[in-house]
Design an enzyme around this catalytic site. Structure first.
Site, short mmCIF file in Angstrom:
data_model
loop_
_atom_site.label_atom_id
_atom_site.label_comp_id
_atom_site.label_asym_id
_atom_site.label_seq_id
_atom_site.Cartn_x
_atom_site.Cartn_y
_atom_site.Cartn_z
N HIS A 180 2.03 1.28 -5.64
CA HIS A 180 1.37 2.57 -5.76
C HIS A 180 1.00 3.15 -4.40
O HIS A 180 1.07 4.36 -4.19
CB HIS A 180 0.11 2.43 -6.62
N HIS A 221 0.42 9.56 -13.01
CA HIS A 221 -0.69 8.70 -13.41
C HIS A 221 -0.30 8.01 -14.71
O HIS A 221 -0.97 8.12 -15.73
CB HIS A 221 -1.98 9.52 -13.58
#
Length: 448
Positions: free
Chosen positions: A52, A99
């Site tokens: 991420h 997300h």
């Protein structure tokens, strides 16, 4: 009052594995530090070297894409968001970000904080957000879980954006079996600003004070970046504590306070505390400024009792920023955030060491070269195997001529229109306020 002294687990092979660090990566960490890492340092590396934050499995491919151009005021990836010259002293800032994992586990908060995070990336540049968009993917709606995800993802996007007062003006929803239980939730924000008022995500100037502004720090979202990098399994379904919790009303105050900083000659830099929280903003801002940051966690405003250094550094509590100002201008910054009734606390200082030095209860709990943590620095980069999917061959040889034209065109047209990818998406976009701020010319559904 006597402060509780925290004891941290001894770093072992099993703990390293739990943090998503490979054996080779752990060897690299020890070589960088010239010693075994502390438990807090291991946590810092685990979030900063997660997919991420580091893009370690895709960064080499991403680097092949164009990053600069005549109209780009910052190179792609150099700041919190992109910035394009519009002429006449104006620029547009924009960013899109996913997300996905948080939304798969806790769809409402996952989607809502996705919107909030992308908003902060834009207004930390000094741009006022003027519009939001989104791109969503879900599995078959015949599966109850997928219908649940769709309902609450859309609700989360709508509630956060509507409360913040930014119109959602467009987007797309696609239904496909491959996304069953694992949706894609992409949020985008567009802002506008004076090009001369760009706020950079940098920490420089030895001795300049470092502030945390906005909300206080809690235990929500700890290891959120690492969680977002994992393969989604039944086990990850239980990790709701890894999902952040947003507050759009605080974000509205933070937006206005942050925009007051634009153009101030005493402001050095500002960055959103998104993935990896304090860890990421301190590491990236100081690495960009080729400096270090010394931070005292005893000064960080907390919303929960007995938080240790590991939790404070890895918390992803929302609506927080890291701000660096020129020494001697501390009160000017405090006055702005006091006006908006937001926390504004000096927690550290810019140093010449090039290290992130973390103190808690008079103890040095982490001391790491920031360059070793960040994307574009010494974070791992991998050459991943790849191949052309076999289904593409089937698509490429697909021959529509082998199908006969059907006689009953009306019933077949109705069948086509009932397909969720063709049917009206009004259920989705009617939940979004597309006209707030009264600047919308064409809103969602205008092309249907």
């Amino acid at each position: 009052m006597i402060k509780e002294k925290f004891k941290y687990p001894k770093v072992s092979d099993s703990i390293v594995k739990e943090h998503g660090i490979s054996k080779d990566e752990y060897i690299k960490i020890k070589k960088t530090l010239d010693r075994e890492p502390t438990f807090v340092e291991l946590g810092i590396y685990s979030v900063m070297w997660s997919e991420h934050c580091s893009y370690k499995s895709s960064i080499k491919m991403l680097k092949t894409l164009p990053r600069s151009g005549d109209k780009l005021l910052v190179d792609a990836g150099e700041e919190n968001a992109g910035l394009v010259d519009l002429g006449d002293g104006l620029a547009t800032s924009f960013k899109i970000e996913s997300h996905n994992h948080p939304s798969a586990v806790e769809p409402y908060e996952g989607a809502a904080t996705g919107v909030g995070g992308i908003m902060r990336d834009v207004f930390t540049m000094g741009a006022r957000p003027i519009a939001s968009l989104n791109s969503l993917r879900f599995g078959s709606l015949d599966v109850p879980r997928n219908r649940f995800l769709l309902e609450h993802v859309v609700e989360g996007i709508a509630d956060y954006g509507n409360c913040l007062g930014i119109p959602t003006v467009g987007g797309e929803v696609v239904i496909e079996d491959s996304y069953s239980g694992n949706p894609l939730v992409n949020a985008m924000t567009v802002g506008i600003m004076n090009s001369k008022d760009l706020i950079s995500a940098i920490a420089e100037g030895i001795g300049n004070p470092v502030f945390i502004v906005g909300s206080s720090t809690g235990r929500d979202g700890i290891h959120g970046a690492t969680f977002a990098s994992e393969e989604l399994t039944e086990e990850t379904e239980s990790k709701k504590s890894n999902v952040q919790v947003g507050d759009p009303f605080t974000e509205k105050l933070l937006l206005e306070a942050s925009l007051e900083l634009a153009g101030k000659d005493w402001l050095v830099g500002m960055q959103d505390m998104g993935a990896a929280g304090i860890t990421c903003s301190c590491s990236e801002m100081s690495a960009k400024g080729k400096s270090g940051i010394k931070i005292n966690l005893d000064l960080v405003p907390l919303r929960e009792k007995h938080m240790n250094a590991y939790e404070i550094m890895l918390s992803e509590s929302q609506e927080r920023m890291l701000v660096v100002v020129k020494k001697g201008n501390e009160q000017k910054l405090k006055d702005i955030f006091n006006k908006w009734e937001l926390d504004c606390t000096e927690v550290g200082v810019v140093t010449e060491t090039g290290n992130l030095e973390v103190f808690h209860q008079d103890e040095l709990v982490a001391n790491i070269p920031t360059e070793s943590l960040v994307l574009g620095g010494d974070a791992p980069q991998y050459d991943m195997p790849y191949k052309v999917p076999s289904y593409l061959n089937e698509i490429n040889i697909y021959n529509v001529d082998k199908y006969e034209l059907l006689n009953d065109l009306n019933s077949n047209l109705l069948k086509l229109l009932s397909n969720p990818n063709i049917a009206s998406k009004s259920y989705v976009y009617n939940q979004y306020d597309s006209t707030v701020r009264t600047n919308t010319v064409l809103g969602p559904g205008s092309d249907s």
